[in-house]
Write a protein that holds these residues in place. Structure first.
Motif, short mmCIF file in Angstrom:
data_model
loop_
_atom_site.label_atom_id
_atom_site.label_comp_id
_atom_site.label_asym_id
_atom_site.label_seq_id
_atom_site.Cartn_x
_atom_site.Cartn_y
_atom_site.Cartn_z
N ARG B 21 -90.15 -63.85 -30.00
CA ARG B 21 -90.95 -62.73 -29.49
C ARG B 21 -91.89 -62.21 -30.56
N ILE B 22 -91.38 -62.12 -31.80
CA ILE B 22 -92.25 -61.69 -32.91
C ILE B 22 -93.42 -62.65 -33.06
N ARG B 23 -93.10 -63.94 -33.05
CA ARG B 23 -94.16 -64.93 -33.26
C ARG B 23 -95.21 -64.91 -32.15
N ALA B 58 -114.21 -53.40 -31.82
CA ALA B 58 -113.54 -53.54 -30.53
C ALA B 58 -112.22 -54.30 -30.71
N GLN B 59 -112.25 -55.32 -31.56
CA GLN B 59 -111.04 -56.10 -31.82
C GLN B 59 -110.00 -55.30 -32.58
N VAL B 60 -110.46 -54.37 -33.42
CA VAL B 60 -109.50 -53.57 -34.19
C VAL B 60 -108.59 -52.78 -33.26
N GLU B 61 -109.17 -52.29 -32.16
CA GLU B 61 -108.35 -51.56 -31.19
C GLU B 61 -107.29 -52.47 -30.57
N VAL B 62 -107.72 -53.72 -30.26
CA VAL B 62 -106.77 -54.70 -29.72
C VAL B 62 -105.63 -54.94 -30.72
N ILE B 63 -106.03 -55.13 -31.97
CA ILE B 63 -105.04 -55.44 -33.01
C ILE B 63 -104.07 -54.27 -33.18
N LYS B 64 -104.58 -53.07 -33.15
CA LYS B 64 -103.73 -51.88 -33.26
C LYS B 64 -102.67 -51.89 -32.17
N GLY B 65 -103.08 -52.23 -30.96
CA GLY B 65 -102.13 -52.31 -29.85
C GLY B 65 -101.06 -53.36 -30.09
N LEU B 66 -101.46 -54.47 -30.70
CA LEU B 66 -100.51 -55.55 -30.95
C LEU B 66 -99.50 -55.16 -32.04
N TYR B 67 -99.96 -54.46 -33.07
CA TYR B 67 -99.01 -53.99 -34.10
C TYR B 67 -98.01 -53.01 -33.49
N ALA B 68 -98.48 -52.20 -32.50
CA ALA B 68 -97.56 -51.29 -31.82
C ALA B 68 -96.49 -52.09 -31.08
N GLN B 69 -96.90 -53.20 -30.45
CA GLN B 69 -95.93 -54.07 -29.78
C GLN B 69 -94.93 -54.64 -30.78
N LEU B 70 -95.46 -55.06 -31.92
CA LEU B 70 -94.60 -55.64 -32.97
C LEU B 70 -93.57 -54.60 -33.43
N ALA B 71 -94.04 -53.37 -33.64
CA ALA B 71 -93.15 -52.29 -34.08
C ALA B 71 -92.07 -52.05 -33.04
N GLU B 72 -92.46 -52.16 -31.77
CA GLU B 72 -91.50 -51.97 -30.67
C GLU B 72 -90.40 -53.02 -30.74
N VAL B 73 -90.80 -54.28 -30.96
CA VAL B 73 -89.81 -55.37 -31.06
C VAL B 73 -88.88 -55.12 -32.24
N LEU B 74 -89.46 -54.69 -33.37
CA LEU B 74 -88.65 -54.52 -34.58
C LEU B 74 -87.71 -53.32 -34.50
#
Lengths: 222, 222, 222, 222
Positions: B21-23, B58-74
């Motif tokens: 899931r992390i990967r 625009a991509q930075v916002e996408v990336i921010k959302g993905l790090y939030a997902q990563l934090a959620e998994v962790l």
């Protein structure tokens, strides 16, 4: 910019110091583990088993104290166990291998994960014995058996191969249940197959030469 | 022995699933970061800076959302940030490099660690931006400048080398204050010296050809 | 500046000349050592041991004379033994290995450091036999034994594996007491484990085939 | 055998401890040398030369004290300077390079071997500055000049390339007198050729653009 880098400088120096302290303790663990393993090597010679075990177990107490020191150091950086874990991983493999071989010599059975943790005082809180490190240690222990059965048979103990073979076969079968995605561990486990094969060959040698007279009776019992 | 290995089997499978899931999230971060970097590469061409920045941000916002997902998994495995850290380290270097270069293009200054964290939504709790990852990202950003000054001078912007040189010189001096014991980071920092030298050479070229008419006035000010 | 470099030129030429003279002697040591080792290789064949030893020992006298020449050359540069030490280190390992194996063939025991020094005339003053070189030489000697026991058993000498095994086991145990921080030496010592294991296997083979009839009596004695 | 190995154990541990103490001092030399070099890097920026030199020279005093500590440690093992020499060789190259560049900035001339020894307090007895280390340090210093002339010309100092070129040409010619059989040193010296070539190019650039108006007059004087 200056303030930020000044802060980083302090942080990096602090984490260097921490790492140096960790490495100093780990170096003592390596040293005590080496002494214990050297003591344990005497099982390959005609030395009473009790004498061998006493020397090895004396070092286990030393090692337990050192892990307590390590845990103390790591308490200063909560949540960072895995940050520094690589610094004592190799040494822990050697310690587990030595403990598990000692345990087998005493009992003929497998040292369980919980028992290994308890012997090393690693039961509580954040600092435990990583399961993959425990398993890797068991693979290293397995490497000791081919030489051990050869020397026991040479010394006239013809029952030894059978006992080792039963143990290794069970251990190997248990490992096979696991889905090993850790590359290092999987590679070490692959080596267990060769240990098993060599022990089988020794068992075959003593069997084919009729050196296990009580064989049929033993098999009925087991 | 069986019960223990049955337990390990479950644990190892669980941690495999977690890693998968992390990967999966990290792979999306890598993809968004690649798109942002590709957008940013247009600064080497005669495209209005504002257009370039809009696409990257625009991509930075996408990336921010993905790090939030990563934090959620962790969050499911507290205290194990550093166990899995290696799985997103490389991608984070690229993200920081892209963010810091974007920031310099906008402001001419250094993106601070706290600002980088905030842009990625990594401020709170256990999941922050590792200082060494931030510093490595800055080294990668530095690699962009030699090509950038060459292309800016070609496009007739003769003031650019001086501005970049001032920035890189300060950044290089700040890094030199640090006692870098992380081998990877130290090696990347060594490369910054060559970026600096190349920018100096470009600045030398425009200066010696008299392409910086307002130079004397600027030097008096500095 | 000229005067200084003129002086350096003379100094560097002088030290080049010195090195050439050292290398000329070392090359003769290597040659005599090779002849001695070749003579010693006859122990793997059915040649009387006395004949083998006579030839090897004749070369030892030659080698002793060459070390005396080397010491004479080094007297010209007091305090610089370790400056040039690398130039004869490898050859000294071979010489010690050959001497120690010869000694074991004669006596069945270990050639002590002091005895090795004396045989090479290296006892006095600054030019001695470096302890790490002596230990490395013993590791090389150990490599001779697996082949030796195989050939002795083939020739019908079934007692040989037991004698070699006792010697190697003691030597290995002695080495394990040392905290080897010299990487080269530690690596060579790691190889001794395989020699030991191979000799154990040969001993196992003769034992399991009942080729050591007097075994039980011997074990009672030990 | 046991007594001998017990003795070796003590000797090897003693020499490990000695090496650890040497490395601790050398690590401090490296650190002070890094600070001095970082200070010296300011010559590439528009900073008054006197300020730059004061900071660098403060570190030279620190380094001198550390070499005195190193000499003190080595006094315990007379005749073994070259045994441990490799442990501080790289750091000494950096120190000599920094010293020689500082000296050139101050005087425009070459720091002589005797002067370097004196600045580091290495004049007396067994612990001197190895000639090859001194020469290697000069090669590293040479690497600083290409960047230096570029930045000086950029800052409007059009006389600098000529001065540097004269110095480097003489230094290069002096080195060419030597018969370099030390591989590492010869390779570093090969690099000096490229430094010389780059400085020649910069001199050519300022000359061809008529940026050296007082040229003819200067040449008559020199």
């Amino acid at each position: 910019m200056d303030a930020q880098f000044e802060l980083f400088r302090a942080q990096l120096d602090e984490s260097s110091t921490l790492r140096d302290r960790i490495r100093a303790v780990v170096s003592e663990i390596e040293s005590a583990s080496r002494v214990a393993t050297a003591a344990l090597l005497l099982v390959h010679q005609p030395v009473p088993l009790a004498d061998v075990l006493v020397k090895a177990k004396a070092q286990v107490e030393v090692i337990k104290g050192l892990y307590a020191q390590l845990a103390e150091v790591l308490k200063e950086c909560p949540g960072q166990y895995y940050r520094f874990h690589g610094d004592w991983r190799t040494e822990t493999h050697m310690v587990v291998s030595m403990l598990a071989f000692t345990h087998w010599l005493e009992t003929g059975g497998l040292l369980m994960h919980a028992e290994a943790q308890e012997k090393l005082g690693l039961c509580s809180g954040e600092f435990g014995l990583n399961v993959e490190d425990y398993l890797t240690g068991l693979c290293f222990m397995s490497n000791e058996f081919p030489r051990f059965v050869v020397n026991r048979v040479t010394a006239g103990d013809y029952d030894c191969p059978k006992r080792v073979l039963g143990f290794l076969t069970d251990l190997h079968a248990s490992f096979r249940m696991l889905n090993l995605r850790n590359d290092f561990l999987r590679k070490k486990f692959d080596g267990m197959k060769y240990d098993l094969r060599r022990v089988e060959e020794v068992y075959y040698d003593v069997k084919i030469r009729g050196l296990v007279p009580a064989e049929l009776k033993q098999e009925t019992q087991s």
